[in-house]
Write a protein that holds these residues in place. Structure first.
Motif, mmCIF file in Angstrom:
data_model
loop_
_atom_site.group_PDB
_atom_site.id
_atom_site.type_symbol
_atom_site.label_atom_id
_atom_site.label_comp_id
_atom_site.label_asym_id
_atom_site.label_seq_id
_atom_site.Cartn_x
_atom_site.Cartn_y
_atom_site.Cartn_z
ATOM 1 N N TYR A 130 0.823 -1.203 0.000
ATOM 2 C CA TYR A 130 0.000 0.000 0.000
ATOM 3 C C TYR A 130 0.864 1.261 0.000
ATOM 4 C CZ TYR A 130 -4.007 -3.001 1.274
ATOM 5 O OH TYR A 130 -5.002 -3.963 1.290
ATOM 6 N N SER B 279 2.391 1.747 -3.409
ATOM 7 C CA SER B 279 1.341 2.084 -4.379
ATOM 8 C C SER B 279 0.918 3.544 -4.251
ATOM 9 C CB SER B 279 0.128 1.169 -4.189
ATOM 10 O OG SER B 279 0.445 -0.160 -4.504
ATOM 11 N N SER C 85 1.621 6.136 -7.192
ATOM 12 C CA SER C 85 0.299 6.154 -7.817
ATOM 13 C C SER C 85 0.299 6.941 -9.128
ATOM 14 C CB SER C 85 -0.709 6.772 -6.851
ATOM 15 O OG SER C 85 -1.984 6.891 -7.460
ATOM 16 N N THR D 67 -5.547 10.612 -3.056
ATOM 17 C CA THR D 67 -4.730 9.579 -3.699
ATOM 18 C C THR D 67 -5.164 8.186 -3.247
ATOM 19 O OG1 THR D 67 -2.880 11.136 -3.701
ATOM 20 C CG2 THR D 67 -2.371 8.826 -4.174
ATOM 21 N N GLU E 225 -6.579 5.070 -5.581
ATOM 22 C CA GLU E 225 -6.013 3.716 -5.542
ATOM 23 C C GLU E 225 -7.060 2.676 -5.159
ATOM 24 O OE1 GLU E 225 -2.986 2.252 -6.217
ATOM 25 O OE2 GLU E 225 -2.688 4.103 -7.322
ATOM 26 N N GLY F 137 -6.209 2.130 -10.369
ATOM 27 C CA GLY F 137 -5.539 2.061 -9.079
ATOM 28 C C GLY F 137 -4.779 0.745 -8.933
ATOM 29 N N SER F 138 -3.530 0.826 -8.545
ATOM 30 C CA SER F 138 -2.701 -0.384 -8.400
ATOM 31 C C SER F 138 -3.225 -1.263 -7.271
ATOM 32 C CB SER F 138 -1.248 0.018 -8.135
ATOM 33 O OG SER F 138 -0.440 -1.113 -7.933
#
Length: 582
Positions: A278, A281, A285, A301, A305, A311-312
């Motif tokens: 997380y 990411s 992002s 952001t 995500e 979103g990764s």
């Protein structure tokens, strides 16, 4: 540490924390020498740092050059004929074995199909005592005897160890794929669904124990318990400790050149649940308006995500969800995940699930669906086979609701926004209460700013930054530094210590070793003595011949401390210039 095996993480400086796990497994590896370590499986979802940990353990073991020979192999997520898989496994081991024995990195890059070249290498390096096994493998390969080739390849690591009375550490990443992507036939039609079972006796040998990992936790556990019962210990990779999560945020922020405000650091660590995936990411992002200088920018952001198709974080969680729904694609499965996620702080029985969701299915049908969801890692088994629990993760809850809640019940995306705001306020309140923790964040942030200046500014403005330091040697000049980061003593080193900043330089230039205190209190003689002691240990460990010790203290120095620093040739500063990002 020299990187012998290229690490997926890329820049080696990006490896952060995992000190507890490194210490545990380095001790586990050390015990292999006495044949005391049992094969172990590391369990954790995708992108939580398993491969980084395994590859770092490999390189540390290789660098130590003791009697434990590391072997790293990753099972690819693609269909493979057993013959090709076995050949790849065998060549990977034997080339890493030769590289270890000769300390020649070139062997990592040899072709993995040329038996003659490998046999010549063994002869050249006087390692031909295992040539007969390679010759047997070549014959089996030529005759397309896939089972025989796999038997030779699988047993080669422990047989090589046995021949020389050495030890081999077998690291196999993504082990769960061995039962899904390996086939008996060349056309890859006849899947071998029990190939893991071929390790039933192999994994018990203590001269070549296995350290396996898998990112599909439920799937890997099922295979190990069913096919290799009692052979493996389980080790779960937990979230990062607070200090390591903060270190990771600062490190990625520095290397990716993404500013993060000091008061946002602990909030990001909390909202990202100290999960390395997380955190990375968020920092990386694709969100065009990404901004970590304010709470509003961080939350925006995080929402991107969580909810956006690009979103990764959302994309990775959806791999697990789509696998589960492919196996049991009905509205019941989605309702179950949604219900368990909503009540994720407690365990829920099958009876409650059936009653609350009005499911008109038998208990055995419900149990089957729940097992599929467990194996897909989107729910968890409770303390008994009759109890279940949602994934205890705020972000997964929001990803799943964002995709599926609307088809089951009313859903407003603004609910997610409100929930993140409420959670952020709770975290900020907790952070304010933990003043000691906040002080630690301030210290880490100061280290980050100094590292940033050393990396990008000091060499270009030598006179300016030299004027902000006292007690410098006459010949001192700032240099272009190689690795710059907070230095931790190697795992198992006694006593354990940490140096705030180490900046490596060329041999004829000064390496810099910093102590950083971003606080109101003055720097004392006792602290200076401790700094000198651990700096001496660092220089000895790293072979640093030319160095300058520097102390930054925002609160200043006692008079006798300055006398001690002067006497011991330690530079000092309290200039706030070092806390400004250019």
């Amino acid at each position: 540490m020299k990187v012998w095996l290229k690490e997926k993480i890329g820049n080696p400086e990006l490896f952060t924390g995992r000190q507890k796990e490194l210490s545990y497994f380095l001790n586990w590896i050390n015990r292999i020498k006495q044949e005391l370590s049992q094969s172990t499986a590391i369990l954790s979802r995708r992108k939580t740092g398993k491969s980084a940990l395994l590859q770092r353990l490999y390189n540390l073991t290789f660098q130590k050059n003791d009697t434990v020979i590391p072997f790293y192999f990753e099972i690819r997520e693609t269909d493979q004929w057993l013959l090709d898989f076995s050949r790849n496994f065998l060549f990977t081991f034997i080339l890493q074995y030769i590289a270890f024995k000769t300390r020649k990195q070139e062997y990592f890059h040899y072709s993995k199909t040329n038996y003659s070249r490998v046999l010549n290498a063994l002869k050249k390096e006087k390692l031909d005592y295992i040539s007969h096994m390679i010759e047997d493998a070549e014959l089996a390969d030529r005759q397309e005897q896939a089972d025989s080739l796999w038997d030779i390849a699988r047993e080669l690591p422990r047989m090589a160890a046995e021949h020389t009375d050495e030890r081999v550490l077998q690291i196999i990443d993504e082990f769960q794929f061995i039962n899904r992507f390996i086939f008996r036939d060349k056309s890859c039609k006849d899947r071998i669904e029990n190939l893991a079972g071929s390790y039933l006796h192999t994994c018990e040998y203590k001269n070549a124990p296995m350290l396996v990992a898998g990112s599909w936790v439920g799937w890997l556990k099922r295979d190990l318990l069913r096919m290799l019962p009692g052979r493996f210990l389980f080790h779960y990779l937990e979230k990062l400790p607070d200090d390591e999560a903060v270190e990771m945020i600062l490190k990625y922020s520095l290397i990716d050149n993404i500013p993060v405000a000091q008061d946002i650091i602990p909030l990001m660590a909390g909202l990202a649940e100290r999960n390395p995936f997380y955190i990375s990411s968020l920092i990386r992002s694709k969100y065009q308006e990404k901004d970590f200088t304010s709470k509003k920018g961080l939350l925006a952001t995080l929402e991107f995500e969580t909810l956006h198709r690009e979103g990764s974080i959302k994309g990775t969680w959806m791999e697990y969800v789509l696998y589960a729904l492919k196996e049991t694609n009905d509205i019941h499965a989605k309702k179950i995940v949604l219900y368990l996620s909503r009540h994720r702080e407690r365990e829920v029985t099958r009876d409650e699930i059936r009653d609350k969701l009005n499911l008109e299915i038998t208990d055995s049908e419900l149990e089957k669906k729940l097992k599929i969801l467990i194996h897909a890692d989107i729910i968890e088994q409770g303390s008994s086979n009759f109890e279940y629990q949602g994934v205890r993760d705020n972000i997964f809850d929001k990803v799943f609701r964002g995709v599926y809640q609307k088809e089951i019940e009313n859903f407003d995306p603004e609910d997610i926004t409100r929930e993140y705001k409420i959670l952020s306020e709770k975290l900020l309140k907790k952070i304010r209460q933990l003043r000691g923790e906040y002080g630690r964040y301030k210290g880490a942030f100061a280290e980050f700013l100094i590292i940033h200046l050393l990396r990008y500014e000091t060499c270009k403005n030598n006179d300016l930054f030299k004027s902000a330091l006292h007690n410098l040697p006459d010949d001192f000049e700032f240099a272009e530094y190689g690795n710059i980061w907070s230095y931790h003593s190697p795992p198992l080193h006694e006593p354990e210590f940490q140096v705030d900043v180490l900046a490596r330089a060329k041999k004829d230039e000064y390496a810099l070793i910093w102590e950083v205190k971003n606080r109101k209190a003055k720097f004392s003689v006792k602290e200076a003595e401790e700094f000198l002691k651990k700096s001496d240990a660092l220089k000895k460990l790293e072979g640093i011949e030319k160095s300058l010790l520097i102390v930054f203290s925002a609160g200043g120095f006692f008079k006798n401390t300055l006398e001690y620093l002067e006497k011991n040739n330690i530079a000092w500063t309290e200039n706030k210039m070092w806390l400004k990002r250019k």
